[in-house]
Design an enzyme around this catalytic site. Structure first.
Site, PDB file in Angstrom:
ATOM      1  N   HIS A   1     -22.801  49.680-103.970  1.00  0.00           N
ATOM      2  CA  HIS A   1     -21.680  50.603-103.790  1.00  0.00           C
ATOM      3  C   HIS A   1     -21.893  51.831-104.669  1.00  0.00           C
ATOM      4  CE1 HIS A   1     -17.513  52.065-104.582  1.00  0.00           C
ATOM      5  NE2 HIS A   1     -17.412  51.864-103.288  1.00  0.00           N
TER       6      HIS A   1
ATOM      7  N   THR B   1     -20.379  53.205-106.949  1.00  0.00           N
ATOM      8  CA  THR B   1     -20.081  53.110-108.377  1.00  0.00           C
ATOM      9  C   THR B   1     -21.128  52.324-109.162  1.00  0.00           C
ATOM     10  OG1 THR B   1     -18.721  51.139-107.991  1.00  0.00           O
ATOM     11  CG2 THR B   1     -17.594  53.282-108.009  1.00  0.00           C
ATOM     12  N   LYS B   2     -22.048  51.637-108.481  1.00  0.00           N
ATOM     13  CA  LYS B   2     -23.070  50.867-109.175  1.00  0.00           C
ATOM     14  C   LYS B   2     -24.155  51.803-109.719  1.00  0.00           C
ATOM     15  CE  LYS B   2     -21.051  46.972-108.310  1.00  0.00           C
ATOM     16  NZ  LYS B   2     -19.813  47.521-107.731  1.00  0.00           N
ATOM     17  N   PHE B   3     -24.840  51.347-110.764  1.00  0.00           N
ATOM     18  CA  PHE B   3     -25.795  52.246-111.426  1.00  0.00           C
ATOM     19  C   PHE B   3     -26.949  52.612-110.504  1.00  0.00           C
ATOM     20  CE2 PHE B   3     -28.200  48.489-111.994  1.00  0.00           C
ATOM     21  CZ  PHE B   3     -29.433  48.774-112.562  1.00  0.00           C
ATOM     22  N   VAL B   4     -27.351  51.700-109.638  1.00  0.00           N
ATOM     23  CA  VAL B   4     -28.224  52.012-108.509  1.00  0.00           C
ATOM     24  C   VAL B   4     -27.373  51.856-107.265  1.00  0.00           C
ATOM     25  CG1 VAL B   4     -30.211  51.265-107.143  1.00  0.00           C
ATOM     26  CG2 VAL B   4     -30.373  51.334-109.636  1.00  0.00           C
TER      27      VAL B   4
END
Length: 384
Positions: free
Chosen positions: A185, A187-190
């Site tokens: 998603h 908002t995830k860092f990747v």
């Protein structure tokens, strides 16, 4: 206070825009937009390498990924699956939506993960599986949960939404249990804007997962049974690959910020920065503090309100927790057979703060100054 751009938790990491645009141009030139295109296959191959698994199957999101992972493992409507309540509600909703009953367990407050002893007490005649969560990227007690699953003949799945690139006992998160599910998603860092990936070492299981995400069509092109449409498209894969290209830079920034938060908040009464598993590799994508109101003289809610005053958008990760929201709250006899005091206590204390490559050391110092000043004022009020 300093005049900065709004600081938020989970600001998307875009990576190198020129690389992204080149990939998108290639998608448009090929006119292969979805249906297991070349960028999706490349993304799967790269995620499998990070996870150390033989298979990675990309899906449109991690919620659907959990549903497919459960169905491919033989879990059916009416079956019970034990899930920690201290997680984002999507973990439970994914099961509830397809008729599987999430039964909530308590957590170990030190790790924020499912407590294996409590899991063991909840296993009953309708229990078919365990869906544990590597909360904030800190790996679960994988060995203990694996022993439980083996002893009782249960399916063991892991919601690894936070844990890409992390390790357990030196092994990459991804190869444990029947399968693990990553989230990509925004908002995830990747991130892949929207997306998920199911990783596994089980060849037959991976084939079932691939069919289920593609309308039940098997590798030979035959319709083997019912399935859904849960494919990742080429545009999302382009973003995922570009974000993956920057993973080392992102993790380095996260690690730098974690150390800075620890330094600036050291000695603040009642405020602690949650750490990662000792000796393991961590992605540090979440920077989480705990506010102990009895020692700090101020509640987590008051700290959050103070931060918002300065346009620092911290997040209550996670509060309310799963058993405190609908439909689970209204059916405790179905979902919550025992009290969950540790999960509730933890949920009242935690606060996620901004981190990532867009958060600079000066930003961290300023955020910590707001927190320190809030606690100091609370202390002066108590003395007065």
């Amino acid at each position: 206070m300093a005049s900065w751009e709004t600081l938020v938790v989970g600001r998307p990491n875009v990576g190198e825009r020129e690389r992204l645009m080149r990939r998108l141009d290639g998608v448009l030139d090929r006119l292969w937009l979805t249906n297991n295109g070349p960028l999706v296959r490349e993304f799967e191959e790269r995620i499998a390498r990070v996870a150390g698994t033989r298979h990675a199957v990309a899906t449109c999101n991690a919620t659907t990924g959990i549903q497919i992972a459960a169905r491919a493992a033989g879990i059916r409507p009416g079956d019970e699956v034990i899930v920690p309540s201290f997680t984002w509600v999507a973990t439970a909703h994914a099961l509830e939506w397809i008729g599987i009953v999430p039964v909530f367990c308590d957590v170990d407050e030190a790790t924020a993960n499912a407590d294996p002893e409590h899991v063991a007490r909840l296993i009953g005649p309708r229990t078919r599986g365990i869906l544990a969560v590597h909360v904030f990227g800190r790996p679960c007690e994988v060995d203990a949960l694996t022993r439980l699953a083996d002893e009782h003949g249960l399916v063991l799945l892991f919601d690894a939404a936070h844990a890409l690139g992390c390790t357990y006992r030196g092994k990459p998160v991804g190869g444990f249990g029947t399968a693990e599910i990553f989230s990509f998603h925004a908002t995830k860092f990747v991130n892949s804007v929207e997306g998920g990936v199911i990783v596994t070492d089980d060849d037959a299981y991976a084939a079932r997962v691939r069919a289920l995400r593609n309308q039940g069509i098997d590798p030979a092109g035959r319709i083997a049974g019912p399935g859904t449409v849960a494919r990742m498209n080429e545009f999302c894969a382009a973003m995922g690959l570009t974000s993956l290209d920057a993973i080392d830079t992102i993790v380095a920034a996260n690690r730098r910020n974690h150390a800075a938060y620890e330094e600036h908040l050291a000695g603040v009464p009642g405020v602690t920065v949650r750490g990662q598993a000792p000796g393991e590799r961590a992605n540090h994508q979440y920077l989480v503090i705990e506010v102990d109101e009895a020692r700090a003289g101020i509640s987590r809610e008051s700290v959050l309100e103070e931060l918002l005053t300065y346009d620092v958008h911290a997040r209550r990760y996670f509060s309310p927790i799963c058993h405190q929201v609908e439909p689970y709250r209204s059916a405790p006899e179905r979902h919550i057979p025992l009290p969950l005091p540790r999960a509730e206590a933890l949920a009242s204390r935690v606060l996620s703060l901004p981190t990532g490559p867009t958060v600079e050391p000066d930003d961290v110092a300023a955020v910590c100054r707001i927190i320190r000043d809030s606690v100091a004022r609370a202390g002066r009020r108590l003395v007065a």
